[in-house]
Every structure is written in C-alpha cells, then in structure tokens.
Design an enzyme around this catalytic site. Structure first.
Site, PDB file in Angstrom:
ATOM      1  CE  LYS A 214     -25.012  25.291 114.131  1.00 20.89           C
ATOM      2  NZ  LYS A 214     -24.604  25.394 115.413  1.00 20.89           N
TER       3      LYS A 214
ATOM      4  CG  ASP B 140     -23.624  22.258 116.746  1.00 16.15           C
ATOM      5  OD1 ASP B 140     -24.056  21.876 117.972  1.00 16.15           O
ATOM      6  OD2 ASP B 140     -22.969  23.467 116.755  1.00 16.15           O
TER       7      ASP B 140
ATOM      8  CD  GLU C  34     -19.769  22.363 117.333  1.00 18.39           C
ATOM      9  OE1 GLU C  34     -19.247  22.145 116.308  1.00 18.39           O
ATOM     10  OE2 GLU C  34     -20.540  23.119 117.754  1.00 18.39           O
TER      11      GLU C  34
ATOM     12  CG  ASP D 175     -19.926  25.037 120.725  1.00 19.38           C
ATOM     13  OD1 ASP D 175     -19.403  25.990 121.352  1.00 19.38           O
ATOM     14  OD2 ASP D 175     -20.578  25.445 119.725  1.00 19.38           O
TER      15      ASP D 175
ATOM     16  CE  LYS E 190     -18.718  28.164 118.393  1.00 23.73           C
ATOM     17  NZ  LYS E 190     -19.902  27.934 118.883  1.00 23.73           N
TER      18      LYS E 190
HETATM   19 MG   LIG Z   1     -21.757  24.577 118.252  1.00 24.54          MG
END
Ligand SMILES: [Mg+2]
Length: 339
Positions: free
Chosen positions: A154, A178, A204, A229, A251
């Site tokens: 991240k 991401d 991402e 995303d 998701k």
């Molecule tokens: Mg993500």
C-alpha cells in the site's frame, strides 16, 4: 428456513493503514442460513468508509428474510434477483447473504462451489499478502515476519519510490502496488517505469475515480498494467473500465456478492480485461468464498484471514505455497461454535 446473525470483532495482527484510513479492529457480520438440516455461511466486514455497520447490515437483511424463505429451494442467483430490489444500496449485506446462500446451495448439492462451476483448483493463482503503510522500517519488519512470494504494498506517501527501493533490498518477492487513488497521472506514469525495474507486477488504482483524462493517459503510457479497484464497484463499471484499465479488481462486498461477481468476471474476460478478486479485512468465511472463484482469475488478493489474530471458522487455508481446499462442500466453511 432460519437466518441467524453472528457478530465478530476481528483483531488485526498489525494496525492497518492505507492512504485514507487506519484500524486495529474490524467489526464483521457472519450470516447463516439453515434449511433442511444444512447451514450456509456468508460474511461482510463493516466498513465505516462506506457507512456500513454490523447493525445496518442486520437491519437491511431482516427486510428480506421472508423473500428468502419463499424462494429457499431455488438457486442462489434466482434468490439474488428477488432480494436485489430491496438491497440495491446495501451491497455489503447483500453480499453476506448471497455468500451464505451459495454455501448452502453447494452443501445441499454436496459439491464445493468450484466443482459446480467446473473449475480446476490446481489453477488458483498465488494470493498476495498486504503490507499497509507504515514507516519503512516497520514495512521491512512485516515482510521479514511474513515471508511470502507476492506482496501487495500500500502506498500513498510523499516518498513512495524510496519505500519500494528500500523494501527491494530485503526481498526478491514480486510486488504489486496499491496507491488507493493517491497519485496524479504524470507521477503514476513516471513511477510505473521506475517500479517496473523493481519487479513490480502491476499498479492498482493509482488515480482518483473521476480523473478520467489522467486514467486514459496512464493507460496509454504506463510501463505496468493498471488494475481498477475504486473505479470498478458494480456490474455496470466493468464496461467503463475497459477503456481506462488493463484489468479489474472485483470486491464481493461492493458489487453485492458471488452472483454479480460471476457476471462481472465473465464480462471482464469478454472485454479482454485481466480479472482479480480482492478481499476486505475479513475472516475465513469470506476468504473461503473468494477462493472458490480463484481458479478462474488472473490475480487474487485473499489474505484477509492471514492478517487476523482471531478467526471465525475453518475453511479454505492459504499458505505461501498453495491454497488448501477443505473436504466440506459449498464454500467449505465450518463456523467455530456453531451447532
Ligand atoms: Mg485496492
């Protein structure tokens, strides 16, 4: 038929920080649907970022209990169509219920879901293990504490490239990045070239959802594939993403369960997009459902239960070498302390 609600406080091993939030405890709702002596389980994590609480999910689901009861003998995708009008704006709750209905369906058919879908579990891609934003020392410690072939890092700090250069000194594992919409287009393009050399597999959602011009520019100039995303939430988003992204991360909680996810995966494949399913901070109930879909995906991010100190159930087990599917049918889940 009986629907029950089980509330959990999932404890995270480490404080989880991304570009816009941080947390130590994750409230989660597990829904069980029992019929004819068989029980299916589904999960959705409460997420304040989306205004979803365990209470709001339970309240939403109570509205559709009667509809489920009336259609319980039908396949889950048929029941989904019946309850969707009531739960259109409650996709997390819808997801938990749809997952439980899929688990129940598989258990009643005496097959794991992946078998009902004709998938080969040997084809499941390696899952990534997520490293949240922390000091570089802390991120290195997390990597050392949890040796894994593939990390999702991240980012969204003012020194993102320095972090990756530093981490790269400590592991040869593949990285996925991401940035949770924290970058600008020019920066993302520049970063993509540097990161490619640092064995990064893809980016991402680096850009804001509404930055369509930037996304187009990045799509055309990125040295790495760019996966949507935040830009790919519901079914209608998949088609829009085809112009701006190389793939989509779906998701279950955001789209409303396994039923729409299956359609989104099929649509994305038809459009030539790479497919990925990602998890929230969720336990083995949710992860075991994602694992059923995994053999049809290019990428999977199902590390939720690996990040927890406590779990809710037994089910699919993720190791650094393989994914172990249990002998139970449906999603393979058995809730702890459930009679
Ligand atoms: Mg993500």
């Amino acid at each position: 038929m009986k629907i029950e609600y089980h509330q959990y406080q999932l404890q995270l091993k480490d404080t989880f920080r991304i570009s816009h939030a941080s947390r130590d405890v994750q409230p989660s709702l597990v829904v069980s649907v029992s019929h004819d002596g068989v029980t299916g389980f589904g999960e959705a994590a409460a997420t304040s970022y989306y205004g979803v609480t365990v209470e709001s999910m339970m309240k939403a689901l109570q509205k559709v209990e009667q509809i489920v009861e009336n259609h319980i003998e039908e396949p889950p995708e048929i029941i989904w169509e019946k309850i969707y009008p009531e739960l259109k704006t409650e996709t997390f709750a819808l997801c938990a219920l749809d997952m439980a209905l899929h688990d129940l369906y598989g258990k009643r058919k005496q097959q794991p879901l992946y078998k009902l879908w004709n998938l080969d579990p040997a084809k499941v891609p390696q899952t990534s293990y997520t490293i949240g934003i922390a000091s570089t020392e802390e991120m290195i410690r997390k990597i050392k504490d949890f040796p894994w072939p593939l990390y999702k890092i991240k980012l969204g700090t003012d020194h993102d490239i320095e972090i990756i250069k530093e981490l790269r000194k400590h592991t040869n594992s593949v990285f996925r990045i991401d940035a949770n919409v924290a970058w600008a287009a020019y920066q993302a393009i520049e970063n993509s070239h540097v990161l490619k050399e640092l064995n990064v597999e893809f980016l991402e959602q680096p850009l804001a959802v509404d930055d369509l011009e930037g996304q187009k520019l990045l799509y055309q100039n990125s040295a790495l594939p760019v996966i949507a995303d935040e830009s790919c939430i519901v079914e209608s988003d998949v088609e829009k993403c085809a112009e701006y992204f190389h793939g989509v991360n779906i998701k279950l909680t955001k789209c409303g369960g396994i039923t729409p996810a299956l359609r989104m995966i099929a649509k994305a494949k038809a459009l030539g997009l790479k497919t990925m399913v990602g998890c929230m901070t969720e336990s083995t109930v949710g992860i075991s459902a994602i694992a059923q879909l995994a053999p049809m995906l290019d990428y999977v991010d199902m590390d939720g239960a690996l990040l927890l100190k406590n779990d809710t159930a037994t089910g699919v087990k993720i190791t650094s070498e393989k994914v172990i599917y249990p002998s139970e049918n449906g999603t393979g889940v058995k809730l702890f302390k459930f009679e």
